[in-house]
Scaffold this active site. Structure first.
Site, PDB file in Angstrom:
ATOM      1  CE  LYS A  10      -2.190  -0.842   3.513  1.00  0.00           C
ATOM      2  NZ  LYS A  10      -2.405  -0.477   4.867  1.00  0.00           N
ATOM      3  NE  ARG A  86      -5.049  -0.321  10.165  1.00  0.00           N
ATOM      4  CZ  ARG A  86      -4.136   0.328   9.506  1.00  0.00           C
ATOM      5  NH1 ARG A  86      -4.430   1.373   8.795  1.00  0.00           N
ATOM      6  NH2 ARG A  86      -2.887  -0.059   9.519  1.00  0.00           N
ATOM      7  NE  ARG A 155       5.679   0.065  10.216  1.00  0.00           N
ATOM      8  CZ  ARG A 155       4.519   0.127   9.558  1.00  0.00           C
ATOM      9  NH1 ARG A 155       4.498   0.607   8.336  1.00  0.00           N
ATOM     10  NH2 ARG A 155       3.414  -0.304  10.107  1.00  0.00           N
ATOM     11  NE  ARG A 166       1.130  -3.683  11.783  1.00  0.00           N
ATOM     12  CZ  ARG A 166       2.356  -3.956  11.311  1.00  0.00           C
ATOM     13  NH1 ARG A 166       3.225  -4.635  12.043  1.00  0.00           N
ATOM     14  NH2 ARG A 166       2.705  -3.549  10.127  1.00  0.00           N
TER      15      ARG A 166
HETATM   16  P1  ADP Z   1       0.206  -1.279   8.788  1.00  0.00           P
HETATM   17  O1  ADP Z   1      -0.797  -1.198   7.672  1.00  0.00           O
HETATM   18  O2  ADP Z   1       1.483  -1.911   8.383  1.00  0.00           O
HETATM   19  O3  ADP Z   1      -0.339  -1.865  10.068  1.00  0.00           O
HETATM   20  P2  ADP Z   1       0.175   1.658   9.098  1.00  0.00           P
HETATM   21  O4  ADP Z   1       1.445   2.350   8.862  1.00  0.00           O
HETATM   22  O5  ADP Z   1      -0.956   1.889   8.168  1.00  0.00           O
HETATM   23  O6  ADP Z   1       0.637   0.155   9.184  1.00  0.00           O
HETATM   24  O7  ADP Z   1      -0.370   1.942  10.584  1.00  0.00           O
HETATM   25  C1  ADP Z   1       0.444   1.722  11.711  1.00  0.00           C
HETATM   26  C2  ADP Z   1      -0.410   1.714  12.986  1.00  0.00           C
HETATM   27  O8  ADP Z   1      -1.080   2.975  13.145  1.00  0.00           O
HETATM   28  C3  ADP Z   1      -1.546   0.683  13.032  1.00  0.00           C
HETATM   29  O9  ADP Z   1      -1.106  -0.601  13.431  1.00  0.00           O
HETATM   30  C4  ADP Z   1      -2.492   1.340  14.057  1.00  0.00           C
HETATM   31  O10 ADP Z   1      -2.016   1.201  15.387  1.00  0.00           O
HETATM   32  C5  ADP Z   1      -2.385   2.820  13.709  1.00  0.00           C
HETATM   33  N1  ADP Z   1      -3.402   3.219  12.699  1.00  0.00           N
HETATM   34  C6  ADP Z   1      -3.158   3.655  11.428  1.00  0.00           C
HETATM   35  N2  ADP Z   1      -4.297   3.928  10.765  1.00  0.00           N
HETATM   36  C7  ADP Z   1      -5.306   3.644  11.618  1.00  0.00           C
HETATM   37  C8  ADP Z   1      -6.733   3.706  11.540  1.00  0.00           C
HETATM   38  N3  ADP Z   1      -7.375   4.108  10.413  1.00  0.00           N
HETATM   39  N4  ADP Z   1      -7.450   3.336  12.630  1.00  0.00           N
HETATM   40  C9  ADP Z   1      -6.855   2.929  13.754  1.00  0.00           C
HETATM   41  N5  ADP Z   1      -5.523   2.849  13.917  1.00  0.00           N
HETATM   42  C10 ADP Z   1      -4.739   3.198  12.860  1.00  0.00           C
END
Ligand code: ADP
Length: 222
Positions: A10, A86, A155, A166
């Site tokens: 993504k 999400r 990370r 996740r």
């Molecule tokens: P990944 O898709 O690899 O889990 P992201 O970089 O998109 O990583 O997000 C990292 C973290 O940020 C998530 O695991 C969550 O804790 C938080 N996060 C990001 N976007 C959201 C969202 N829309 N709702 C809730 N938590 C979020």
């Protein structure tokens, strides 16, 4: 809006799409990591939740997104949304926020779980600009980012336990969004296996097909 499991590509594809269409890349993960890094109250609150691989509250996330997409660049050119919604609740909040138009298209980058697990174990990112690398495609010089010179590291939420959590949350909370957007006629599914260039070409094709199929009057309104 781009959907996909962790490691589906993504982030990589959204950066490329944002260059291709010259629109801002709005990534909730990147915004949260920037908040953690600069030690804002939001960052302090988010860090522990993120490191465990849990989701933050819908209200916090949607407020952050609402602020970002109200900025002039996003208002003028539109945006690519990465990491939000999400949950179905977030999708409903987003639709309300954007009413009466909503997002143009939701794109799911589809990659089998065993393959994302391999990609995540190898993933390395720039601490400063978020550029993605891997152990098999590292930066040119000694784990220093090719783009900005920042330090390239693993990370903090790419540990085995957090990845497992996740992916579990993705399956239960986020994957249902595919049906949610499908039912609204807003969904395009793209095969995410292949080179980054090949996947980008598939996504652009899906977007262009969508644009081509749209009545002219609806497009002129933007
Ligand atoms: P990944 O898709 O690899 O889990 P992201 O970089 O998109 O990583 O997000 C990292 C973290 O940020 C998530 O695991 C969550 O804790 C938080 N996060 C990001 N976007 C959201 C969202 N829309 N709702 C809730 N938590 C979020």
């Amino acid at each position: 809006m781009v959907l996909g499991k962790q490691g589906a590509g993504k982030g990589t594809q959204c950066v490329r799409l944002s260059h291709h269409y010259v629109v801002p890349h709005v990534s909730t993960g990147d915004m949260l990591r920037a908040a953690v890094k600069s030690g804002t109250p939001l960052g302090a609150k988010a860090k522990e939740t993120m490191d465990r691989g849990e989701l933050l509250g819908d209200d916090i996330i949607m407020e952050m997104v609402a602020q970002r997409i109200a900025e002039p660049d996003a208002r003028a050119r539109g945006f690519i949304l990465d990491g939000c919604p999400r949950t179905t609740h977030q999708a409903e909040m987003l639709a309300q926020l954007l009413a009466p138009i909503d997002i143009d298209l939701a794109i799911d980058i589809d990659v089998p779980t065993r393959q994302v697990l391999r990609r995540l174990a190898d993933r390395r990112v720039c601490m400063d600009c978020g550029a993605n690398y891997s152990t098999s495609a590292p930066p040119k010089v000694n784990w220093t980012c090719d783009v900005c010179g920042g330090e390239v590291v693993q990370r903090q939420d790419d540990t085995e336990a957090a990845i497992e959590r996740r992916l579990d949350l993705y399956e239960h909370q986020t994957a249902p969004l595919i049906d949610w957007y499908e039912a609204r006629g807003q969904m395009a599914r793209v095969n995410g296996v292949g080179t980054a260039d090949a996947v980008l070409a598939r996504i652009i094709r899906a977007i262009e097909e969508r644009r081509g199929g749209r009545p002219k009057a609806a497009r002129r309104r933007r």
